[in-house]
Design an enzyme around this catalytic site. Sequence first.
Site, PDB file in Angstrom:
ATOM      1  N   ASN A  56       0.344   2.809  -5.394  1.00 41.33           N
ATOM      2  CA  ASN A  56      -0.321   3.985  -5.941  1.00 41.33           C
ATOM      3  C   ASN A  56       0.248   5.197  -5.195  1.00 41.33           C
ATOM      4  O   ASN A  56      -0.284   5.617  -4.171  1.00 41.33           O
ATOM      5  CB  ASN A  56      -1.830   3.842  -5.719  1.00 41.33           C
ATOM      6  CG  ASN A  56      -2.630   4.962  -6.315  1.00 41.33           C
ATOM      7  OD1 ASN A  56      -2.093   6.026  -6.602  1.00 41.33           O
ATOM      8  ND2 ASN A  56      -3.913   4.742  -6.496  1.00 41.33           N
ATOM      9  N   TRP A 110       0.819  -1.217   0.000  1.00 37.29           N
ATOM     10  CA  TRP A 110       0.000   0.000   0.000  1.00 37.29           C
ATOM     11  C   TRP A 110       0.847   1.258   0.000  1.00 37.29           C
ATOM     12  O   TRP A 110       0.391   2.323  -0.419  1.00 37.29           O
ATOM     13  CB  TRP A 110      -0.973   0.002   1.179  1.00 37.29           C
ATOM     14  CG  TRP A 110      -2.051  -1.014   0.991  1.00 37.29           C
ATOM     15  CD1 TRP A 110      -2.240  -2.141   1.722  1.00 37.29           C
ATOM     16  CD2 TRP A 110      -3.058  -1.021  -0.043  1.00 37.29           C
ATOM     17  NE1 TRP A 110      -3.306  -2.849   1.229  1.00 37.29           N
ATOM     18  CE2 TRP A 110      -3.823  -2.189   0.146  1.00 37.29           C
ATOM     19  CE3 TRP A 110      -3.384  -0.174  -1.089  1.00 37.29           C
ATOM     20  CZ2 TRP A 110      -4.900  -2.516  -0.684  1.00 37.29           C
ATOM     21  CZ3 TRP A 110      -4.457  -0.503  -1.902  1.00 37.29           C
ATOM     22  CH2 TRP A 110      -5.198  -1.654  -1.699  1.00 37.29           C
ATOM     23  N   ASN A 162       3.485   1.557  -1.831  1.00 42.16           N
ATOM     24  CA  ASN A 162       4.226   1.672  -3.081  1.00 42.16           C
ATOM     25  C   ASN A 162       3.458   1.495  -4.373  1.00 42.16           C
ATOM     26  O   ASN A 162       3.991   1.795  -5.431  1.00 42.16           O
ATOM     27  CB  ASN A 162       5.395   0.664  -3.069  1.00 42.16           C
ATOM     28  CG  ASN A 162       6.402   1.026  -2.019  1.00 42.16           C
ATOM     29  OD1 ASN A 162       7.131   1.986  -2.152  1.00 42.16           O
ATOM     30  ND2 ASN A 162       6.407   0.283  -0.921  1.00 42.16           N
ATOM     31  N   HIS A 175     -13.611   3.384  -2.199  1.00 43.78           N
ATOM     32  CA  HIS A 175     -13.712   2.199  -3.061  1.00 43.78           C
ATOM     33  C   HIS A 175     -15.178   1.781  -3.215  1.00 43.78           C
ATOM     34  O   HIS A 175     -15.633   1.482  -4.325  1.00 43.78           O
ATOM     35  CB  HIS A 175     -12.892   1.037  -2.477  1.00 43.78           C
ATOM     36  CG  HIS A 175     -11.436   1.116  -2.829  1.00 43.78           C
ATOM     37  ND1 HIS A 175     -10.529   1.877  -2.130  1.00 43.78           N
ATOM     38  CD2 HIS A 175     -10.735   0.542  -3.815  1.00 43.78           C
ATOM     39  CE1 HIS A 175      -9.338   1.753  -2.671  1.00 43.78           C
ATOM     40  NE2 HIS A 175      -9.425   0.947  -3.698  1.00 43.78           N
TER      41      HIS A 175
HETATM   42  C1  LIG Z   1      -1.951   4.416   6.125  1.00 42.24           C
HETATM   43  C2  LIG Z   1      -0.687   4.761   5.388  1.00 42.24           C
HETATM   44  C3  LIG Z   1      -0.709   6.230   4.965  1.00 42.24           C
HETATM   45  C4  LIG Z   1       0.474   4.483   6.312  1.00 42.24           C
HETATM   46  O1  LIG Z   1       1.667   4.760   5.639  1.00 42.24           O
HETATM   47  P1  LIG Z   1       3.069   4.263   6.226  1.00 42.24           P
HETATM   48  O2  LIG Z   1       4.120   4.688   5.262  1.00 42.24           O
HETATM   49  O3  LIG Z   1       2.971   2.813   6.554  1.00 42.24           O
HETATM   50  O4  LIG Z   1       3.170   5.084   7.578  1.00 42.24           O
HETATM   51  P2  LIG Z   1       4.368   5.166   8.610  1.00 42.24           P
HETATM   52  O5  LIG Z   1       3.813   4.963   9.964  1.00 42.24           O
HETATM   53  O6  LIG Z   1       5.481   4.281   8.158  1.00 42.24           O
HETATM   54  O7  LIG Z   1       4.857   6.692   8.555  1.00 42.24           O
HETATM   55  C5  LIG Z   1       4.853   7.438   7.409  1.00 42.24           C
HETATM   56  C6  LIG Z   1       5.375   8.815   7.712  1.00 42.24           C
HETATM   57  O8  LIG Z   1       4.791   9.338   8.896  1.00 42.24           O
HETATM   58  C7  LIG Z   1       5.819   9.786   9.786  1.00 42.24           C
HETATM   59  N1  LIG Z   1       5.400   9.534  11.157  1.00 42.24           N
HETATM   60  C8  LIG Z   1       5.270   8.349  11.800  1.00 42.24           C
HETATM   61  N2  LIG Z   1       4.853   8.545  13.067  1.00 42.24           N
HETATM   62  C9  LIG Z   1       4.731   9.893  13.232  1.00 42.24           C
HETATM   63  C10 LIG Z   1       4.337  10.727  14.303  1.00 42.24           C
HETATM   64  N3  LIG Z   1       3.969  10.235  15.472  1.00 42.24           N
HETATM   65  N4  LIG Z   1       4.292  12.069  14.097  1.00 42.24           N
HETATM   66  C11 LIG Z   1       4.637  12.603  12.905  1.00 42.24           C
HETATM   67  N5  LIG Z   1       5.030  11.868  11.842  1.00 42.24           N
HETATM   68  C12 LIG Z   1       5.073  10.528  11.999  1.00 42.24           C
HETATM   69  C13 LIG Z   1       7.020   8.939   9.431  1.00 42.24           C
HETATM   70  O9  LIG Z   1       8.214   9.580   9.796  1.00 42.24           O
HETATM   71  C14 LIG Z   1       6.887   8.846   7.944  1.00 42.24           C
HETATM   72  O10 LIG Z   1       7.370  10.041   7.357  1.00 42.24           O
HETATM   73  P3  LIG Z   1       8.082  10.070   5.911  1.00 42.24           P
HETATM   74  O11 LIG Z   1       7.023   9.614   4.938  1.00 42.24           O
HETATM   75  O12 LIG Z   1       8.442  11.496   5.730  1.00 42.24           O
HETATM   76  O13 LIG Z   1       9.227   9.120   6.010  1.00 42.24           O
HETATM   77  C15 LIG Z   1      -0.514   3.862   4.116  1.00 42.24           C
HETATM   78  O14 LIG Z   1      -0.588   2.522   4.461  1.00 42.24           O
HETATM   79  C16 LIG Z   1      -1.539   4.158   3.050  1.00 42.24           C
HETATM   80  O15 LIG Z   1      -1.336   5.033   2.238  1.00 42.24           O
HETATM   81  N6  LIG Z   1      -2.654   3.380   3.033  1.00 42.24           N
HETATM   82  C17 LIG Z   1      -3.776   3.596   2.182  1.00 42.24           C
HETATM   83  C18 LIG Z   1      -3.426   3.349   0.775  1.00 42.24           C
HETATM   84  C19 LIG Z   1      -4.619   3.324  -0.091  1.00 42.24           C
HETATM   85  O16 LIG Z   1      -5.724   3.243   0.329  1.00 42.24           O
HETATM   86  N7  LIG Z   1      -4.394   3.374  -1.365  1.00 42.24           N
HETATM   87  C20 LIG Z   1      -5.469   3.293  -2.289  1.00 42.24           C
HETATM   88  C21 LIG Z   1      -4.928   2.875  -3.556  1.00 42.24           C
HETATM   89  S1  LIG Z   1      -6.171   2.438  -4.678  1.00 42.24           S
END
Ligand SMILES: CC(C)(COP(=O)(O)OP(=O)(O)OC[C@H]1O[C@@H](n2cnc3c(N)ncnc32)[C@H](O)[C@@H]1OP(=O)(O)O)[C@@H](O)C(=O)NCCC(=O)NCCS
Length: 501
Positions: free
Chosen positions: A388, A384, A386, A425
């Site tokens: 989209n 998720w 990577n 969705h």
């Molecule tokens: C939910 C979602 C956003 C989580 O993303 P993730 O990358 O696993 O999230 P992470 O917890 O690893 O953290 C991501 C970012 O938040 C930051 N972060 C984490 N905890 C934090 C906190 N407490 N405070 C501030 N920032 C924080 C991280 O440093 C990281 O920053 P960076 O991107 O600059 O490196 C992701 O899974 C997603 O996009 N899901 C939905 C996708 C979707 O529905 N796509 C549809 C396609 S059809």
Amino acid sequence: MIDKDDFRPITRSRRRATITNAKSETVKPRNGETAAASDPKARESLTKNLQAQLSEDNKRKCDLYDKMSCHKLQESMLSSASSFKNYRGILNWCVVMLVLSNARLFLENLLRYGILVDPIQVVSLFLKNPYSWPAACLVIVSNVFILVALYTERKLAMGLISEKVGLLIYIFNLTVVLCFPMVVVLKLPSITPVGGAFALGVYTILFLKLYSYKDVNRWCRERTKVKARSLSRSLSCPSSQSASSGIQSYVSYPGNLSLRDIYYFVFAPTLCYELNFPRSESIRMGFLLRRLFEMLLLTQLLVGLTQQWMVPIIRSSMKPLQEMDYSRMTERLLRLAVPNHFLWLIFFYSFFHSSMNFVAELLRFGDREFYRDWWNSETITYFWQNWNIPVHKWCLRHFYKPLLRRGAGKLLSQSAVFFASAFFHEYLVSVPLRMFRLWAFMGMMAQLPLAWFVARFLRGNYGNAAVWLSLIIGQPIAVLMYVHDYYVTHYQDDPTVTEAL
Ligand SMILES: CC(C)(COP(=O)(O)OP(=O)(O)OC[C@H]1O[C@@H](n2cnc3c(N)ncnc32)[C@H](O)[C@@H]1OP(=O)(O)O)[C@@H](O)C(=O)NCCC(=O)NCCS
């Protein structure tokens, strides 16, 4: 080259002879060596000669040893401990097998059903009546919401309305962006499911873009206020020096609040607004034409494969589904999984690579990271993050991180993002089909426990296989559910359709 003699069995006599020779060479002085023994220089050169002879002898001995021994400590190539990784041949084999087995399927399909591809039928998927284009009209109307957002921002920048009033206008505007097309699609019988899905897709993209536009302009205003207070330069916008020295002309707030700027963002292949997008230097005509060719070819392929391969399997799955014949249902599901997966892969390439790069090249939009290597995902989370990138970036920037900053926990924030994604969705499937079944919603929400399970129990190649399996099997389950329910709702009482199945 290896000499034939190398493989000759070394006999006892031959080996002894060699060893004796070597010994005698080291012990016995040769002709003239006794005469030279008294001279120190001659002795030194004699020692050197002897040493050279010795090392040569050792080398010969080693060569001989190498010839005699043909085993060493090593693992078999297919063992994971061997650290052997070159599977190119196996990959080629997979491709050959894939082509062969699909050629068989293709022939079987042709013999059974004949040619089902019909381009005219595609037009009827979008239009019921050639003189009525409701989906296109809906898309044209969407300009109103873009203009409302722009004029609200202008008033906010000039200080003619307060932040609160601005927010209220935005809430109203964004709610209408989601509700207006939904009502039209549900109420207007002339709109087809495919036309409705297209219009709703456009409106959903617009919703996400306008939300981002609102956030970024608000951040700019907040920074301007901070700047005015601290009399320091704004961080959000480049300094006048960098603006004048760079090739690209930079814009700073509120200079960005123009029709040209907002429409550039609306058409750009991103959901996250920025005052100054990275721009490529020129349009590469060759690249543009290649992407256009891919788009046209792959769209035809998508339509052809759907008509020729998917539709017959879906039709033949209706009876087992109605009779709840589990073994046949499983067989049809597995049959559907192959074409469905091919179509999804073709869609991925044609949309995320060909179409997005085409639009980006046309608009000289520089950031081409529309996807990353999701195919190597060993966890659902990685997938998720990577597959989209435009949606993932939007989720992080405008939803996930703001929630985290407000003190929400990581799990709660992730669940909230997946909930919103599940809502969209479902919205994009249920509304055009005029049927609320929550299969898409549940499929998306199921990603959370699935992500936990894969991360907890599976790693490496097993994790990667689990991700592929969830994609290959998960999607056709949802497709079959929707098609079955659509058939039951709309055609169960129609004897002509029941007979055709
Ligand atoms: C939910 C979602 C956003 C989580 O993303 P993730 O990358 O696993 O999230 P992470 O917890 O690893 O953290 C991501 C970012 O938040 C930051 N972060 C984490 N905890 C934090 C906190 N407490 N405070 C501030 N920032 C924080 C991280 O440093 C990281 O920053 P960076 O991107 O600059 O490196 C992701 O899974 C997603 O996009 N899901 C939905 C996708 C979707 O529905 N796509 C549809 C396609 S059809």
